[in-house]
Motif scaffolding. Structure first.
Motif, PDB file in Angstrom:
ATOM      1  N   ALA A 182      -6.669   4.910  -4.132  1.00  0.00           N
ATOM      2  CA  ALA A 182      -6.328   6.096  -3.338  1.00  0.00           C
ATOM      3  C   ALA A 182      -4.863   6.446  -3.553  1.00  0.00           C
ATOM      4  O   ALA A 182      -4.064   6.432  -2.614  1.00  0.00           O
ATOM      5  CB  ALA A 182      -6.621   5.834  -1.857  1.00  0.00           C
ATOM      6  N   PRO A 183      -4.494   6.779  -4.784  1.00  0.00           N
ATOM      7  CA  PRO A 183      -3.074   6.972  -5.093  1.00  0.00           C
ATOM      8  C   PRO A 183      -2.418   8.098  -4.307  1.00  0.00           C
ATOM      9  O   PRO A 183      -1.270   7.969  -3.888  1.00  0.00           O
ATOM     10  CB  PRO A 183      -3.081   7.261  -6.600  1.00  0.00           C
ATOM     11  N   GLU A 184      -3.113   9.207  -4.115  1.00  0.00           N
ATOM     12  CA  GLU A 184      -2.494  10.327  -3.408  1.00  0.00           C
ATOM     13  C   GLU A 184      -2.260   9.997  -1.938  1.00  0.00           C
ATOM     14  O   GLU A 184      -1.254  10.406  -1.354  1.00  0.00           O
ATOM     15  CB  GLU A 184      -3.366  11.580  -3.554  1.00  0.00           C
ATOM     16  N   LEU A 185      -3.189   9.266  -1.326  1.00  0.00           N
ATOM     17  CA  LEU A 185      -3.012   8.858   0.065  1.00  0.00           C
ATOM     18  C   LEU A 185      -1.790   7.958   0.206  1.00  0.00           C
ATOM     19  O   LEU A 185      -0.935   8.182   1.076  1.00  0.00           O
ATOM     20  CB  LEU A 185      -4.263   8.124   0.565  1.00  0.00           C
ATOM     21  N   ILE A 186      -1.694   6.964  -0.644  1.00  0.00           N
ATOM     22  CA  ILE A 186      -0.583   6.015  -0.543  1.00  0.00           C
ATOM     23  C   ILE A 186       0.732   6.706  -0.882  1.00  0.00           C
ATOM     24  O   ILE A 186       1.752   6.512  -0.197  1.00  0.00           O
ATOM     25  CB  ILE A 186      -0.837   4.816  -1.481  1.00  0.00           C
ATOM     26  N   ARG A 187       0.714   7.541  -1.888  1.00  0.00           N
ATOM     27  CA  ARG A 187       1.936   8.234  -2.287  1.00  0.00           C
ATOM     28  C   ARG A 187       2.456   9.126  -1.158  1.00  0.00           C
ATOM     29  O   ARG A 187       3.668   9.305  -0.999  1.00  0.00           O
ATOM     30  CB  ARG A 187       1.660   9.060  -3.536  1.00  0.00           C
ATOM     31  N   GLY A 188       1.544   9.668  -0.348  1.00  0.00           N
ATOM     32  CA  GLY A 188       1.956  10.545   0.740  1.00  0.00           C
ATOM     33  C   GLY A 188       2.593   9.821   1.904  1.00  0.00           C
ATOM     34  O   GLY A 188       3.209  10.462   2.771  1.00  0.00           O
ATOM     35  N   HIS A 189       2.442   8.495   1.956  1.00  0.00           N
ATOM     36  CA  HIS A 189       2.962   7.739   3.101  1.00  0.00           C
ATOM     37  C   HIS A 189       4.011   6.696   2.721  1.00  0.00           C
ATOM     38  O   HIS A 189       4.963   6.485   3.465  1.00  0.00           O
ATOM     39  CB  HIS A 189       1.808   7.042   3.826  1.00  0.00           C
ATOM     40  N   LEU A 190       3.832   6.024   1.599  1.00  0.00           N
ATOM     41  CA  LEU A 190       4.699   4.898   1.254  1.00  0.00           C
ATOM     42  C   LEU A 190       6.139   5.368   1.040  1.00  0.00           C
ATOM     43  O   LEU A 190       6.407   6.272   0.251  1.00  0.00           O
ATOM     44  CB  LEU A 190       4.173   4.214  -0.014  1.00  0.00           C
ATOM     45  N   GLY A 191       7.057   4.786   1.782  1.00  0.00           N
ATOM     46  CA  GLY A 191       8.457   5.139   1.672  1.00  0.00           C
ATOM     47  C   GLY A 191       8.859   6.373   2.458  1.00  0.00           C
ATOM     48  O   GLY A 191      10.024   6.769   2.434  1.00  0.00           O
ATOM     49  N   ARG A 192       7.909   6.966   3.186  1.00  0.00           N
ATOM     50  CA  ARG A 192       8.209   8.189   3.936  1.00  0.00           C
ATOM     51  C   ARG A 192       8.856   7.896   5.289  1.00  0.00           C
ATOM     52  O   ARG A 192       9.707   8.653   5.760  1.00  0.00           O
ATOM     53  CB  ARG A 192       6.927   8.988   4.140  1.00  0.00           C
ATOM     54  N   TYR A 193       8.469   6.806   5.942  1.00  0.00           N
ATOM     55  CA  TYR A 193       8.935   6.518   7.303  1.00  0.00           C
ATOM     56  C   TYR A 193      10.074   5.502   7.309  1.00  0.00           C
ATOM     57  O   TYR A 193      10.906   5.522   8.208  1.00  0.00           O
ATOM     58  CB  TYR A 193       7.754   6.027   8.153  1.00  0.00           C
ATOM     59  N   ALA A 194      10.097   4.617   6.328  1.00  0.00           N
ATOM     60  CA  ALA A 194      11.208   3.678   6.155  1.00  0.00           C
ATOM     61  C   ALA A 194      12.180   4.301   5.162  1.00  0.00           C
ATOM     62  O   ALA A 194      11.978   4.233   3.949  1.00  0.00           O
ATOM     63  CB  ALA A 194      10.702   2.327   5.657  1.00  0.00           C
ATOM     64  N   ALA A 195      13.208   4.947   5.670  1.00  0.00           N
ATOM     65  CA  ALA A 195      14.111   5.738   4.833  1.00  0.00           C
ATOM     66  C   ALA A 195      15.137   4.835   4.156  1.00  0.00           C
ATOM     67  O   ALA A 195      16.118   4.432   4.774  1.00  0.00           O
ATOM     68  CB  ALA A 195      14.798   6.806   5.680  1.00  0.00           C
TER      69      ALA A 195
END
Length: 439
Positions: free
Chosen positions: A122-135
């Motif tokens: 699920a690359p698009e799902l993970i790409r949309g979240h990973l690294g987004r909240y931990a700046a």
């Protein structure tokens, strides 16, 4: 540059060299966007460097002992170390040196996968979240974790799912192997109107130097209810950093319990952005330190939308020559009218040599809000001890009962029951050991 160079006066350059040394192996099979994310994080770490006491956020926590230690990356381990607390009995995810061990348990309404599998499936799902909240742009050790991101755990809770069993995640460090650095990563995605409880625990051997640099990211969608507990039970010579960063959608409810007991030097960061109207955030914290332990808590609750509420209570118990730090920020953005926020930090010192630095902080940019904050530092109430002694209770037992009562306000909020029982037993054990040392 060899791994042995990490911790040398070159400092950040040593970590950069360690990255380059392992990058060829780690790049195999990794999607282009993840490779770019890691490179960007590494560049940012090179710019920021390791935190120092010159940084306001790290003013009372000195990482010089960490910087002097020569670390290498921990190697994969095929099985979990033996033993572990009884509260981890039953279905659980075991993560050793940052890598989830198969097979992963099956829970109704929950999908558990390794990050390696998730970015393939699920690359698009993970790409949309990973690294987004931990700046990592603002946090040096988050940047370091992201640069060395190789695997981790993804927890997906389905829309509308009400998960009855707690989701248990045990992070373990295997004994032996010298000074190692571990960079665990967890991504938790709570779907719309879902309900779940998650417990992450970090454990390692006593008598060994290692560095756990853990990051957990959480996205709670509209109406989600998530109860999260973090237990830090590292070995007595460990360095531990854990960053928990959450984004709450409209009417989402997030409760985080942070308990710190172990490590020689520990730093816990919690950042929650209330990004949806009517979101609710509760942060509970309990830290116990003795000997020469140093425990640092840094929290930020960011009210970005109106009609949101937050409640924060952190309690500390310090003995021996232990030191603790609490720095809590509540930010109320201009659009966050009708915010209701309460922040409290209370500390109990059991010895004259223990010390705590506490700084509750409000930053309010809206005019229709209700916000309060406060902090206390004190010793066991002499009048209460006198009252109990007048009832025939020995002095040491009176102090122990009052200390347990002080901590009880936090432990009674924990679930499941076996976690609460473990912490109560551990607190009793530590108080008895400290009391025996003073005889």
């Amino acid at each position: 540059m060899s791994a042995a160079a990490v911790g040398s006066p070159a400092g950040e350059q040593a970590w950069l060299g360690l990255f380059q040394e392992h990058e060829a192996r780690r790049a195999a099979g990794v999607p282009w966007w993840l490779h770019g994310l890691r490179r960007s994080a590494l560049s940012r770490f090179a710019e920021l460097g390791l935190p120092t006491t010159r940084w306001e956020e790290w003013k009372y926590t000195n990482l010089a002992p960490l910087a002097r230690t020569a670390f290498r990356l921990a190697e994969p381990v095929p099985q979990a170390p033996a033993g572990g607390p009884a509260f981890l009995e039953g279905p659980r995810v075991t993560v050793v040196h940052g890598r989830p061990l198969e097979p992963l348990p099956r829970l109704p309404g929950v999908t558990l996968t390794s990050l390696g599998a998730a970015w393939r499936e699920a690359p698009e799902l993970i790409r949309g979240h990973l690294g987004r909240y931990a700046a990592f742009e603002r946090h040096s050790l988050v940047a370091l974790n992201t640069a060395f991101l190789e695997d981790g755990l993804v927890v997906r809770i389905a829309d509308g799912a009400a998960v009855e069993e707690p989701i248990l995640v045990a992070h373990r460090v295997a004994p032996g192997g010298g000074a190692r650095a571990i960079h665990p990563r967890t991504l938790i995605l709570a779907g719309r109107n879902s309900q779940a409880r998650i417990l992450e625990a970090w454990m390692g051997p006593d008598g060994e130097v290692y560095f756990t640099n853990a990051v957990t990211e959480i996205c709670a969608e509209e109406g989600a209810v998530l109860d999260y507990t973090r237990l830090e039970l590292e070995g007595d010579q460990a360095f531990h950093f854990s960053g928990l960063y959450a984004r709450l959608g409209r009417a989402a409810s997030f409760t985080a319990h942070s308990v710190a007991l172990g490590a020689a030097l520990a730093r816990s960061e919690v950042g929650a952005v209330l990004a949806g109207e009517g979101a609710c955030c509760t942060l509970n914290g309990l830290y116990l330190a003795s000997g020469r332990q140093h425990i640092d808590n840094y929290t930020t609750i960011d009210h970005a939308e109106p009609h949101a509420t937050s409640f924060e209570l952190y309690k500390g118990i310090l003995d021996g020559q232990a030191q603790a730090v609490f720095h809590g920020r509540i930010i109320v953005r201009p659009a966050a009218q009708k915010t209701d926020a309460i922040q409290r930090n209370r500390n109990l010192l059991l010895s004259e040599e223990a010390a705590v630095n506490t700084k509750p902080q409000l930053e309010i940019y809206a005019d229709d809000v209700r916000c309060t904050h406060g902090a206390t530092v004190g010793q066991v109430d002499a009048d209460a001890v006198f009252y109990l002694r007048s009832r025939g209770i020995a002095h040491g037992e009176a102090r122990r009962l009052l200390t347990l009562a002080f901590a009880g306000e936090m432990t009674e909020r924990l679930s499941p029951e076996r976690v609460r029982a473990f912490l109560e037993e551990e607190l009793v054990r530590r108080l008895e050991a400290a009391q025996g040392g003073r005889r």
